[in-house]
Design a protein around this motif. Structure first.
Motif, PDB file in Angstrom:
ATOM      1  N   GLU A 129       0.814  -1.212   0.000  1.00 58.74           N
ATOM      2  CA  GLU A 129       0.000   0.000   0.000  1.00 58.74           C
ATOM      3  C   GLU A 129       0.854   1.271   0.000  1.00 58.74           C
ATOM      4  OE1 GLU A 129      -3.253  -0.342   2.783  1.00 58.74           O
ATOM      5  OE2 GLU A 129      -3.815  -2.288   1.946  1.00 58.74           O
ATOM      6  N   GLY A 130       2.133   1.115  -0.277  1.00 58.76           N
ATOM      7  CA  GLY A 130       2.975   2.290  -0.510  1.00 58.76           C
ATOM      8  C   GLY A 130       3.651   2.858   0.722  1.00 58.76           C
ATOM      9  N   HIS A 131       3.525   2.196   1.859  1.00 62.85           N
ATOM     10  CA  HIS A 131       4.201   2.667   3.067  1.00 62.85           C
ATOM     11  C   HIS A 131       5.646   2.162   3.067  1.00 62.85           C
ATOM     12  CE1 HIS A 131       0.217   3.803   4.398  1.00 62.85           C
ATOM     13  NE2 HIS A 131      -0.192   2.564   4.186  1.00 62.85           N
ATOM     14  N   GLU A 132       6.403   2.672   3.997  1.00 62.74           N
ATOM     15  CA  GLU A 132       7.793   2.242   4.123  1.00 62.74           C
ATOM     16  C   GLU A 132       7.941   1.371   5.367  1.00 62.74           C
ATOM     17  OE1 GLU A 132      10.560   5.448   3.954  1.00 62.74           O
ATOM     18  OE2 GLU A 132      12.287   4.175   4.425  1.00 62.74           O
ATOM     19  N   ILE A 133       8.783   0.359   5.256  1.00 59.27           N
ATOM     20  CA  ILE A 133       9.120  -0.443   6.437  1.00 59.27           C
ATOM     21  C   ILE A 133      10.547  -0.132   6.824  1.00 59.27           C
ATOM     22  CG2 ILE A 133       9.496  -2.747   7.358  1.00 59.27           C
ATOM     23  CD1 ILE A 133       7.278  -3.803   5.773  1.00 59.27           C
ATOM     24  N   GLY A 134      10.731   0.183   8.093  1.00 61.95           N
ATOM     25  CA  GLY A 134      12.069   0.413   8.615  1.00 61.95           C
ATOM     26  C   GLY A 134      12.409  -0.646   9.653  1.00 61.95           C
ATOM     27  N   ASN A 135      13.680  -0.752   9.961  1.00 62.53           N
ATOM     28  CA  ASN A 135      14.204  -1.737  10.902  1.00 62.53           C
ATOM     29  C   ASN A 135      14.166  -1.145  12.319  1.00 62.53           C
ATOM     30  OD1 ASN A 135      16.087  -3.266  12.474  1.00 62.53           O
ATOM     31  ND2 ASN A 135      17.155  -3.911  10.621  1.00 62.53           N
ATOM     32  N   HIS A 136      13.538  -1.862  13.242  1.00 64.28           N
ATOM     33  CA  HIS A 136      13.474  -1.398  14.641  1.00 64.28           C
ATOM     34  C   HIS A 136      14.103  -2.447  15.552  1.00 64.28           C
ATOM     35  CE1 HIS A 136      12.263   1.338  17.718  1.00 64.28           C
ATOM     36  NE2 HIS A 136      11.205   0.686  18.156  1.00 64.28           N
ATOM     37  N   THR A 137      15.063  -3.167  15.004  1.00 65.61           N
ATOM     38  CA  THR A 137      15.841  -4.226  15.673  1.00 65.61           C
ATOM     39  C   THR A 137      15.031  -5.510  15.870  1.00 65.61           C
ATOM     40  OG1 THR A 137      15.350  -3.809  18.032  1.00 65.61           O
ATOM     41  CG2 THR A 137      17.074  -2.456  16.980  1.00 65.61           C
ATOM     42  N   TRP A 138      15.695  -6.541  16.346  1.00 69.16           N
ATOM     43  CA  TRP A 138      15.032  -7.833  16.560  1.00 69.16           C
ATOM     44  C   TRP A 138      14.362  -7.918  17.937  1.00 69.16           C
ATOM     45  CZ3 TRP A 138      14.123 -11.617  13.146  1.00 69.16           C
ATOM     46  CH2 TRP A 138      13.556 -12.784  13.661  1.00 69.16           C
TER      47      TRP A 138
END
Ligand code: ZN
Length: 279
Positions: A129-138
Motif C-alpha cells: 500500500e505504498g508505506h515504508e518499512i524500517g528496521n526497529h531491531t530484533w
C-alpha cells in the motif's frame, strides 16, 4: 475548507511519480472516495527501495499492485512523516485501513521478533500500500549497550526477515529509545541503514490518552517526523483526528525516505527532521 483544498492543489504541482498525486486526488474528489484509493497498478520496479546496489536479487513481480516511490520536494510542500513503531501487531491492519481512507502514507518501524506467521500478511500489506518499512531491531534493546556481534545480529536478522516476507530490504533504522552512538552508526552504515529519530514525541506509550496524543501531534510543523506506536490502542483511536488535522492544514503524508529524498539518505547518518521546509 476551500483554502486547504487550494493548498493541496498547489502542493500537487511539486509532486512527481506514478502515484504522487494520490493524496490530492482524494481531496479533490472528496464526495466520491474510492474504497481502496491506493491500489493503483504499478510495475514492481517502482516499488523497490533504491539502495539498488545492495539488493540486485529483488524478486520482481512479488507485489504487482503496489504504488511507487514518489519524489516529493519537501522544501516546497508541507510534508509530515508519520512513523509507527513496535509492530507488526494486532492493530496493524486497522492502522492501514485508517491511513488508506485518507490516502496517507507512513513509515512502520517493525521489530523482527514480532513478525510472526499471523502478522506476515499485514507486513506485506504495508509495502503493497505504498508505506515504508524500517528496521526497529530484533529484540528492541538499547543498541548502544550491546557487543559488536549482538549489535550486528539485531539489525541484520530484522532486515533479512523483512526482505524475505516483503521483497524489500529496509534502508532505515530507528534505534529503540533513540539510543545510539558511534558504534551503532558504524554498524548501521555497514548494513545500509540511515538512522531515523524524530521531531515530535507523542509519548503515547505512557499516557494512553487519544486526546493528549492528538494535542502533541499538533506540534508538528512542515518537515516533522512524528513518533507514534501502533501497538497502543489509544494511539490507533487518535489516528482519524490526527489525519483530519493534517488534511485541514494541507499536508502531504510522506514516508521518511520520501521526506529526505531516498537518494539523499546516507547510511549510518542520523536524521531528526527535514530542514528548510515551507511554513
Ligand atoms: Zn520501539
Amino acid at each position: 475548507m476551500g483554502g486547504a483544498l487550494a493548498a493541496l492543489c498547489a502542493a500537487a504541482l511539486f509532486l512527481t511519480g506514478c502515484s504522487g498525486v494520490g493524496v490530492f486526488r482524494q481531496a479533490e474528489e472528496a464526495a466520491d472516495v474510492p474504497e481502496r484509493p491506493l491500489s493503483r497498478p504499478v510495475d514492481a520496479d517502482t516499488l523497490r527501495h533504491r539502495l539498488t546496489a545492495q539488493q540486485p536479487e529483488w524478486p520482481t513481480g512479488r507485489l504487482p499492485g503496489a504504488p511507487g516511490f514518489r519524489t516529493v520536494d519537501c522544501a516546497r510542500v508541507r510534508c509530515v512523516a508519520l512513523t509507527f513503531d513496535d509492530g507488526p501487531g494486532k492493530y496493524t491492519g486497522k492502522v492501514l485501513d485508517l491511513l488508506a481512507a485518507h490516502n496517507a502514507r507512513a513509515t512502520f518501524f517493525v521489530i523482527g521478533r514480532n513478525i510472526t506467521p499471523e502478522v506476515r500478511p499485514q507486513l506485506a500489506r504495508i509495502v503493497a500500500e505504498g508505506h515504508e518499512i524500517g528496521n526497529h531491531t530484533w529484540n528492541h534493546p538499547q543498541l548502544n549497550g550491546l557487543s559488536p556481534a549482538k549489535l550486528k545480529d539485531e539489525l541484520a536478522r530484522t532486515s533479512a526477515l523483512i526482505k524475505a516476507y516483503t521483497g524489500v530490504r529496509p534502508n532505515t533504522l530507528r534505534p529503540p529509545y533513540g539510543m545510539t552512538n558511534e558504534r551503532v552508526a558504524q554498524e548501521a552504515k555497514r548494513q545500509g541503514l540511515a538512522q531515523i529519530l524524530w521531531t515530535v514525541d507523542t509519548v503515547d506509550w505512557k499516557d494512553h490518552n487519544a486526546a493528549v496524543v492528538l494535542k502533541r501531534v499538533k506540534q508538528a510543523r512542515p518537515g516533522s517526523i512524528v513518533l507514534l506506536h501502533e501497538t497502543v490502542k489509544t494511539t490507533v483511536d487518535a489516528i482519524p483526528e490526527i489525519l483530519k488535522h493534517f488534511d485541514r492544514q494541507g499536508y502531504a503524508y510522506v514516508t521518511v525516505s520520501e521526506l529526505f529524498g531516498e537518494e539523499y539518505l546516507v547510511a549510518g547518518q542520523k536524521y531528526k527532521e527535514h530542514a528548510g521546509t515551507v511554513q
